[in-house]
Structures are given as structure tokens and as C-alpha cells.
Write a protein that holds these residues in place. Structure first.
Motif, PDB file in Angstrom:
ATOM      1  N   ILE A 199       9.040  -9.535  -6.641  1.00  0.00           N
ATOM      2  CA  ILE A 199      10.104  -8.758  -5.420  1.00  0.00           C
ATOM      3  C   ILE A 199       9.750  -7.092  -5.460  1.00  0.00           C
ATOM      4  N   GLU A 200       8.996  -6.998  -4.157  1.00  0.00           N
ATOM      5  CA  GLU A 200       9.352  -5.880  -4.318  1.00  0.00           C
ATOM      6  C   GLU A 200       9.889  -5.147  -2.770  1.00  0.00           C
ATOM      7  N   LYS A 201      10.130  -3.950  -2.706  1.00  0.00           N
ATOM      8  CA  LYS A 201      10.752  -3.288  -1.434  1.00  0.00           C
ATOM      9  C   LYS A 201       9.181  -3.658  -0.350  1.00  0.00           C
ATOM     10  N   TYR A 202       9.248  -3.179   0.858  1.00  0.00           N
ATOM     11  CA  TYR A 202       8.011  -3.193   1.580  1.00  0.00           C
ATOM     12  C   TYR A 202       8.067  -1.348   2.230  1.00  0.00           C
ATOM     13  N   ILE A 203       7.724  -1.155   2.255  1.00  0.00           N
ATOM     14  CA  ILE A 203       7.171   0.375   2.711  1.00  0.00           C
ATOM     15  C   ILE A 203       6.797   0.154   4.265  1.00  0.00           C
ATOM     16  N   SER A 204       7.852   0.463   5.616  1.00  0.00           N
ATOM     17  CA  SER A 204       7.576   0.177   7.568  1.00  0.00           C
ATOM     18  C   SER A 204       6.321   1.016   7.249  1.00  0.00           C
ATOM     19  N   SER A 205       5.615   2.285   6.646  1.00  0.00           N
ATOM     20  CA  SER A 205       5.044   2.812   6.981  1.00  0.00           C
ATOM     21  C   SER A 205       4.290   2.464   6.067  1.00  0.00           C
ATOM     22  N   PRO A 206       3.480   1.802   5.530  1.00  0.00           N
ATOM     23  CA  PRO A 206       2.498   1.978   4.231  1.00  0.00           C
ATOM     24  C   PRO A 206       1.272   2.491   4.729  1.00  0.00           C
ATOM     25  N   ARG A 207       0.700   3.290   3.710  1.00  0.00           N
ATOM     26  CA  ARG A 207      -0.787   3.427   3.508  1.00  0.00           C
ATOM     27  C   ARG A 207      -1.211   2.232   2.105  1.00  0.00           C
ATOM     28  N   HIS A 208      -2.461   2.410   2.209  1.00  0.00           N
ATOM     29  CA  HIS A 208      -2.427   1.370   1.126  1.00  0.00           C
ATOM     30  C   HIS A 208      -4.447   2.304   0.266  1.00  0.00           C
ATOM     31  N   ILE A 209      -3.869   3.452  -0.882  1.00  0.00           N
ATOM     32  CA  ILE A 209      -4.731   4.430  -1.497  1.00  0.00           C
ATOM     33  C   ILE A 209      -5.145   3.920  -2.768  1.00  0.00           C
ATOM     34  N   ARG A 226     -10.140   6.250  -2.900  1.00  0.00           N
ATOM     35  CA  ARG A 226     -10.336   5.721  -1.263  1.00  0.00           C
ATOM     36  C   ARG A 226      -9.095   5.408  -0.729  1.00  0.00           C
ATOM     37  N   ASP A 227      -9.250   4.820   1.109  1.00  0.00           N
ATOM     38  CA  ASP A 227      -8.493   4.814   1.339  1.00  0.00           C
ATOM     39  C   ASP A 227      -8.561   3.317   2.091  1.00  0.00           C
ATOM     40  N   CYS A 228      -7.798   2.751   1.147  1.00  0.00           N
ATOM     41  CA  CYS A 228      -8.260   1.084   1.590  1.00  0.00           C
ATOM     42  C   CYS A 228      -6.644   0.315   3.028  1.00  0.00           C
ATOM     43  N   SER A 229      -6.104   1.360   3.239  1.00  0.00           N
ATOM     44  CA  SER A 229      -4.983   0.776   4.035  1.00  0.00           C
ATOM     45  C   SER A 229      -5.540  -0.386   5.891  1.00  0.00           C
ATOM     46  N   LEU A 230      -6.683  -0.178   5.857  1.00  0.00           N
ATOM     47  CA  LEU A 230      -6.803  -1.293   7.089  1.00  0.00           C
ATOM     48  C   LEU A 230      -7.008  -2.295   7.091  1.00  0.00           C
ATOM     49  N   GLN A 231      -6.225  -3.655   6.687  1.00  0.00           N
ATOM     50  CA  GLN A 231      -5.920  -4.871   6.244  1.00  0.00           C
ATOM     51  C   GLN A 231      -5.466  -5.610   7.509  1.00  0.00           C
ATOM     52  N   ARG A 232      -6.138  -7.123   6.567  1.00  0.00           N
ATOM     53  CA  ARG A 232      -5.087  -7.968   8.182  1.00  0.00           C
ATOM     54  C   ARG A 232      -4.761  -9.013   7.550  1.00  0.00           C
ATOM     55  N   ARG A 233      -3.445  -9.699   6.495  1.00  0.00           N
ATOM     56  CA  ARG A 233      -2.800 -10.386   6.191  1.00  0.00           C
ATOM     57  C   ARG A 233      -3.038 -10.216   4.524  1.00  0.00           C
ATOM     58  N   HIS A 234      -2.929  -9.196   3.654  1.00  0.00           N
ATOM     59  CA  HIS A 234      -3.004  -8.455   3.095  1.00  0.00           C
ATOM     60  C   HIS A 234      -4.879  -8.225   2.394  1.00  0.00           C
ATOM     61  N   GLN A 235      -5.179  -8.478   3.085  1.00  0.00           N
ATOM     62  CA  GLN A 235      -7.350  -8.131   3.067  1.00  0.00           C
ATOM     63  C   GLN A 235      -7.939  -7.664   3.401  1.00  0.00           C
ATOM     64  N   LYS A 236      -8.296  -6.604   2.590  1.00  0.00           N
ATOM     65  CA  LYS A 236      -8.407  -5.257   2.992  1.00  0.00           C
ATOM     66  C   LYS A 236     -10.279  -5.702   3.860  1.00  0.00           C
ATOM     67  N   VAL A 237     -10.428  -4.760   5.203  1.00  0.00           N
ATOM     68  CA  VAL A 237     -11.231  -5.193   6.063  1.00  0.00           C
ATOM     69  C   VAL A 237     -11.556  -3.696   6.454  1.00  0.00           C
ATOM     70  N   LEU A 238     -11.680  -2.903   6.257  1.00  0.00           N
ATOM     71  CA  LEU A 238     -12.392  -1.366   6.618  1.00  0.00           C
ATOM     72  C   LEU A 238     -11.602  -0.623   5.244  1.00  0.00           C
ATOM     73  N   GLU A 239     -12.353  -0.295   4.491  1.00  0.00           N
ATOM     74  CA  GLU A 239     -12.161   1.569   3.797  1.00  0.00           C
ATOM     75  C   GLU A 239     -13.379   2.484   3.519  1.00  0.00           C
ATOM     76  N   GLU A 240     -12.386   3.320   3.286  1.00  0.00           N
ATOM     77  CA  GLU A 240     -13.436   5.027   3.466  1.00  0.00           C
ATOM     78  C   GLU A 240     -12.815   5.967   2.280  1.00  0.00           C
TER      79      GLU A 240
END
Length: 641
Positions: A199-209, A226-240
Motif C-alpha cells: 500500500i502506498e500514498k497516492y500523489i495527487s499531481s504525479p509525474r512518472h519519470i 524518460r517521462d512516462c506520465s501520459l498513462q491510462r489505467r497505469h498503462q503507459k501511452v505516450l513517452e518522451e
């Protein structure tokens, strides 16, 4: 040293590995399930062997069979790719004990980092910040609920052995905790054979780097973030990469932490250290936390290759052969910017449910890198991950790289299965994405706009009609004496368009709909409207696809055709997607309430729960656990209370 490698994977990553292996002079061995007999990765390898199993998925998880094939073919090494057995420490150990080389870290490193709770403890001991959470051995419902309350909602439930969003659930309040815990455990057990969670605290304005690292067992270097913040249901969609808004101080701190993580466990090969970042007030070096380490090549590794010019798969082979890293940290630099868009076989207009079928038309752009494992004529089955291809763009800066991606997505044509192409294209036009203001909730927050069909232009309708009628200029489909016209109905979304076409002259066509008439002229080898060429379109049986900044699907019906009667009644519960019945929660004759779970379907590593549409009595359940059903199949009959 070895001169032959067995690739224990399928799809685009198996093709990717085979291409580099051949480039550096290695012979390749493919393994495949019976449903993959005609797959691209099979044809790319020098040798190929089928692995028979109870299910297609199990073929790629058959550890002993894979090792036996490697030994019989004298392959000196096994490359696991990503997914399947790539992060299975038991498999890595078996490969080593068989006298073969595992292309990846040793099994001890996989074991440490493969368990999220153990990994976080190890990183904390190494001085790397970790996000607040519970990583204990007590896995009872009450204990986990107690810890969630102590951490404070919202929290994330995460599979300790997981990755890729599998076994992960966001819980916003205590009322939903136990239901989502059960769902996460079930998905984790199926994906990883381990239902333990943290169990982890959820960050409300998170970025996945994340940071790409490479180690030789003694020391490690990084290849930037790499920035992998653009996700849907925790699945990466667009990375840069690089990450938008990244500062020099932040990059230095994050990359140093990633290298420390790798060196702490004596890491060897390619790996990725993932961080969760609080992006609410820009990127700051004290606002990122270790999330997990993926002890394998990542799906999104091509964008790192694009900005560094380094072939990461070739480096994997070098390190596995005992060679030193080709470059030192000071020799690695970034050139430009890169994006990767993942194309999935899924239906954005039907809850993103997986889609299956035959690829009847396929065209990828030539100006960008495309990693794919599909070809025209291939069958997209329900047994594997739904990713079809990765479109990878590069530019001198972020703006040009995004523009190149947008152009490439517009030129990509996939017909036969539904895809997320339109969503990806719309993402490239999103104002926040353009400005680099990305965060993990962006897609969900804008989902209606990203998935909505733009208003259908007259040009698109004319292109569809022209594709259907296909008027020719080399014969007389017109008449000087009477007007000869043809009529059809086109269905697009929930709109019906009645269209009439006539050809008053050899090189002229008139198309009428919605009370207007539009004139087309044939010149310079194509039909033009108002002096401009029409969007590209293609007809496939009773469907027409118009490629006009995304794919627009038109269905064709002859106006004289009698509509087919449906045999389904309102008292039917239908399958929303093709898949396997994984659970049945009810039985014949029982009463259920509106919203109550009926059964679960599993397809492409995703579990979907079918619920009761109303309070009702279940008359008959038509399938058993383990049965495969097609989309639209009647699952059970019910009568309303």
C-alpha cells in the motif's frame, strides 16, 4: 562468448532483438505458440520451434521447454525481452545453471528488485527516498485496510511482484478498499503468480519519470531520463525524453539516485529506475521518490536510443559476453528530443476494451522509426498484450519531435481491429501536452475530448462516397440523355447520411447529401473538390475508412437492403469483448441486484467484470470458467424482477 541466441518472447520486442542480433552477427532461434505460427518474429529468426501448451500464453512461460530448445539448438544465450519471463528470478537462475547466458542481470538482482517491498527497503537503506507506504508481510484484509487508513486516502494498492499497471488499483475511500483489494490480488495472481500487495500514498499531481541505467556488475552509468506520465489505467501511452521542464539540478539528483540503486545491487545489463515525482510546483530535486526498478529492457527504450545514438540491445549482448561498457558517463550526451506512441488494439469508444481480428490493411509512415510485430494478414488474438506497434519520432527540439509524431500518426493506417490511433493523434494536439504540462491524470481528465469523434467534414463524407462508387474516367458511367444516379446510406457514429452520386460528364461527378450538391473534377490523376485533393480513403467490404487526421469509419448499407433482425432480446447479457470466462459469481436461478457482478472476462492481460443491468433473476449461465467467448455472445439469460 556465444554466437547464437534464443529469443524467449514474441511480437515487436522479439523482432527488435532479432534485428540487432543479426546486425552484430549472431544467429537467432525463435520460440512460438501454435497461434503464432505465421508471426513476424518467427520468420525473422534463423530457426523457430513451436512450444505446445494448454494455452498460448503458457507457451512463452514454459521455462524448462525454452531451456531445452536452447540447448538442443546450441544457443549459448537466452534473451527474455520484456514481460513473460524477463523478470523471473527462477528462470534466470535455471538458465545460468544450465550453462547458458541470461541476457540480463543475475537472478539475485532480479529477486531483490522484483519484490517491490524488498526493493523499497533496500533503496531506503541506500539513502534513496521512498514514498510513504506499507510493505509488510502481514497480508490480511484487516491489516491492509488498517495501514491504508493510517497512510491516509487516496492510496494505491500495488502487486509486490508486478509492473505495467497489473495488480494496481487506486482507492479513494475506505468503502471501496476491500473490493479493489480483491480485484488487485486476482489480477496479480494471474499476471505474476503472486497475489501479495503493498500500500502506498497516492500523489495527487504525479509525474512518472524514469532513468535508463546500464551496469557491468561493478559500476553503472545512466543514459538520462524518460517521462512516462501520459498513462491510462497505469498503462503507459505516450513517452518522451528528455522530460519536459527538467532542470540540471533535478536531473543530476535523479540520475545519481538511479546509479546508486543499480550499484547497490551490483547490477549488470540494462535496467530502469522509476520515480514518482510531485509535479505540483515544478520539478524539484527533493520532490521525487523511488518507485521501482525494472530489471529488463523497457518497452519505451527506443526514445533513449534516439537521443543518445546508442543501441541498447547491442549493449546488452556486449555486457552478457563480458565486454566492458562501450562508453563512459562523460561520453554520453543527448541530441534533440524523442517521443514514443504506443498503438493498442482496443476500442476507446467502448471502455477501451481489447479488440481482436485480422489485420486487412496496414501502412506505417517512412519518416519515423516504427517497432512492430504485425503484418497485413496477421491475426490479433485475445491471448496476448494488445500493443500492435510503437511509433517513435525524433526532432531537434520538443516541438519538432511532437510535430513529427503528429504527422506520423496521421499517416499510420491500421484496418481490421479498433485502435487508439485517434486518441494518440488528439494527444499531440492537446494544449497541456504541447506545453509540456504532463501528469499521470491528464488522459483520464480529458478522456471525453481525446476520444470524441471530431465533426465529420464534408470532405471526409465525399471521400467515403467516392471510395464506394469508384467512378472511372475511362468508360461511360454517365449519359447525355438521362441522369443516372446511385444511392447509398453511410453510417458514421450515430449519424445516417443518405448520399446520391451522378456522373454528368466523363471527368465530373456530383455527390449530394444533407440537401447540398458538391461537384468534383478529375484532373492530374485524381478527383479534387474545390481545387484540392480529397483525404485518402479505402473500402473494405461494407466498411470505408477515411484517413483525415485520424481514422474515420463509415459503414455502408444499400437503401434497398432489408435490415437483418437481431436475435438478441433485452433479457440477454452479452459479452462486451472477446475473451476467456475467468470467474462466475452467480448461478442459475439466483437473484442479483443492479450493478452486482455476474462474471469476469479476461483478454490481453486485462480482467473485465460484467455486471447486472438491473435487479433480476438469472435464468441460465451459458458458459463455464475457461470457455472463450466472442464479442456480442449471449453470456446468460435473465428476467427482470
Amino acid at each position: 562468448m556465444f554466437n547464437k541466441v534464443l529469443i524467449a518472447n514474441r511480437g515487436e520486442i522479439a523482432c527488435r532483438i532479432a534485428e540487432t542480433a543479426k546486425k552484430i552477427g549472431l544467429r537467432t532461434v525463435a520460440v512460438f505458440s501454435e497461434v503464432d505460427t505465421e508471426s513476424k518474429h518467427v520468420s525473422l529468426c534463423d530457426e523457430a520451434f513451436v512450444i505446445e501448451s494448454s494455452t498460448p500464453l503458457e507457451s512463452y512461460l514454459s521455462q524448462d521447454k525454452i531451456i531445452d530448445i536452447a540447448k538442443k539448438t546450441n544457443a549459448g544465450a537466452i534473451h527474455p525481452g520484456y514481460g513473460f519471463l524477463s523478470e523471473n528470478s527462477e528462470f534466470a537462475q535455471k538458465v545460468e545453471e544450465a550453462g547458458l547466458v541470461f541476457i540480463g542481470p543475475d537472478f539475485q538482482a532480479i529477486e531483490i528488485m522484483g519484490q517491490k517491498d524488498a526493493a523499497k527497503k533496500a533503496m531506503s537503506q541506500a539513502g534513496i527516498s521512498t514514498i510513504p507506504g506499507y510493505h509488510g508481510d502481514n497480508q490480511t484484509d484487516n491489516k491492509l485496510m488498517e495501514e491504508a487508513a493510517s497512510i491516509g486516502y487516496p492510496v494505491l494498492i500495488k502487486a509486490v511482484a508486478g509492473g505495467g499497471g497489473k495488480g494496481m488499483r487506486l482507492v479513494k475511500n475506505q468503502r471501496d478498499f476491500l473490493t479493489l483489494l480483491s480485484s488487485a490480488r486476482t489480477e496479480a495472481e494471474k499476471a505474476f503468480g503472486n497475489n501479495r500487495v503493498l500500500i502506498e500514498k497516492y500523489i495527487s499531481s504525479p509525474r512518472h519519470i524514469e532513468v535508463q541505467i546500464f551496469g557491468d556488475g561493478q559500476s553503472a552509468i545512466h543514459l538520462f531520463e524518460r517521462d512516462c506520465s501520459l498513462q491510462r489505467r497505469h498503462q503507459k501511452v505516450l513517452e518522451e525524453c528528455p522530460a519536459p521542464g527538467m532542470t540540471a539540478k533535478m536531473r543530476k539528483a535523479m540520475c545519481r539516485a538511479a546509479v546508486t540503486a543499480a550499484e547497490t545491487i551490483g547490477y549488470k545489463g540494462a535496467g530502469t529506475v522509476e520515480f514518482i515525482v510531485d509535479g505540483s510546483d515544478g520539478l524539484k530535486e527533493d520532490r521525487f521518490w523511488f518507485m521501482e526498478m525494472n530489471t529488463r529492457l523497457q518497452v519505451e527504450h527506443p526514445i533513449t536510443e534516439e537521443i543518445t545514438g546508442i543501441d541498447l540491445v547491442a549493449w546488452q549482448f556486449d555486457v552478457a559476453m563480458g565486454r566492458p561498457l562501450e562508453k563512459k558517463q562523460k561520453d554520453i550526451s543527448m541530441q534533440g528530443h524523442s517521443f514514443e506512441a504506443r498503438i493498442y488494439a482496443e476500442d476507446p469508444n467502448n471502455q477501451f476494451l481489447p479488440d481482436t481480428g485480422k489485420i486487412i490493411h496496414l501502412n506505417f509512415p517512412l519518416n519515423v522509426r516504427v517497432d512492430t510485430g504485425i503484418r497485413t494478414g496477421d491475426i490479433v488474438s485475445p491471448f496476448f498484450d494488445p500493443m500492435l506497434a510503437k511509433i517513435v519520432s525524433h526532432g531537434k527540439d520538443r516541438s519538432s519531435a511532437l510535430s513529427n509524431l503528429k504527422k506520423a500518426l496521421k499517416e499510420t493506417e491500421i484496418v481490421g481491429v479498433k485502435t487508439n490511433l485517434n486518441l494518440l493523434y488528439n494527444l499531440t494536439q492537446n494544449s497541456d501536452v504541447k506545453m509540456g504540462m504532463v501528469q499521470t491524470g491528464l488522459i483520464e481528465e480529458n478522456i471525453e475530448k481525446l476520444t470524441s469523434q471530431n465533426s465529420i467534414s464534408n470532405k471526409a463524407i465525399i471521400a467515403a462516397a467516392l471510395s464506394y462508387f469508384a467512378p472511372r474516367v475511362d468508360h461511360f458511367s454517365y449519359s447525355h440523355w438521362i441522369k443516372i444516379s446511385h444511392k447509398i446510406k453511410l453510417f458514421v457514429g450515430d449519424k445516417i447520411i443518405e448520399i446520391e452520386l451522378s456522373q454528368p460528364d466523363v471527368n465530373k461527378v456530383q455527390i449530394s447529401f444533407d440537401g447540398e450538391a458538391f461537384n468534383l473534377v478529375f484532373s492530374k490523376n485524381h478527383w479534387s473538390f474545390e481545387g484540392n485533393p480529397l483525404p485518402k480513403s479505402k473500402k473494405f467490404d461494407d466498411e470505408i475508412i477515411v484517413f483525415n487526421g485520424g481514422q474515420i469509419l463509415f459503414k455502408v448499407q444499400n437503401p434497398y437492403e432489408v435490415p437483418k433482425e437481431t436475435k438478441f432480446e433485452t433479457s440477454d447479457i452479452l459479452s462486451p469483448m472477446p475473451g476467456m470466462v475467468s470467474k462466475i459469481y452467480i448461478e442459475n436461478g439466483c437473484k442479483v441486484l443492479k450493478g452486482q457482478r455476474i462474471l469476469s472476462l479476461e483478454a490481453m492481460k486485462m480482467e473485465y467484470e460484467v455486471i447486472a443491468p438491473n435487479d433480476c433473476y438469472i435464468k441460465t449461465v451459458n458458459f463455464e470458467v475457461g470457455d472463450f467467448v466472442q464479442s456480442g455472445t449471449k453470456l446468460c439469460d435473465f428476467s427482470e424482477v
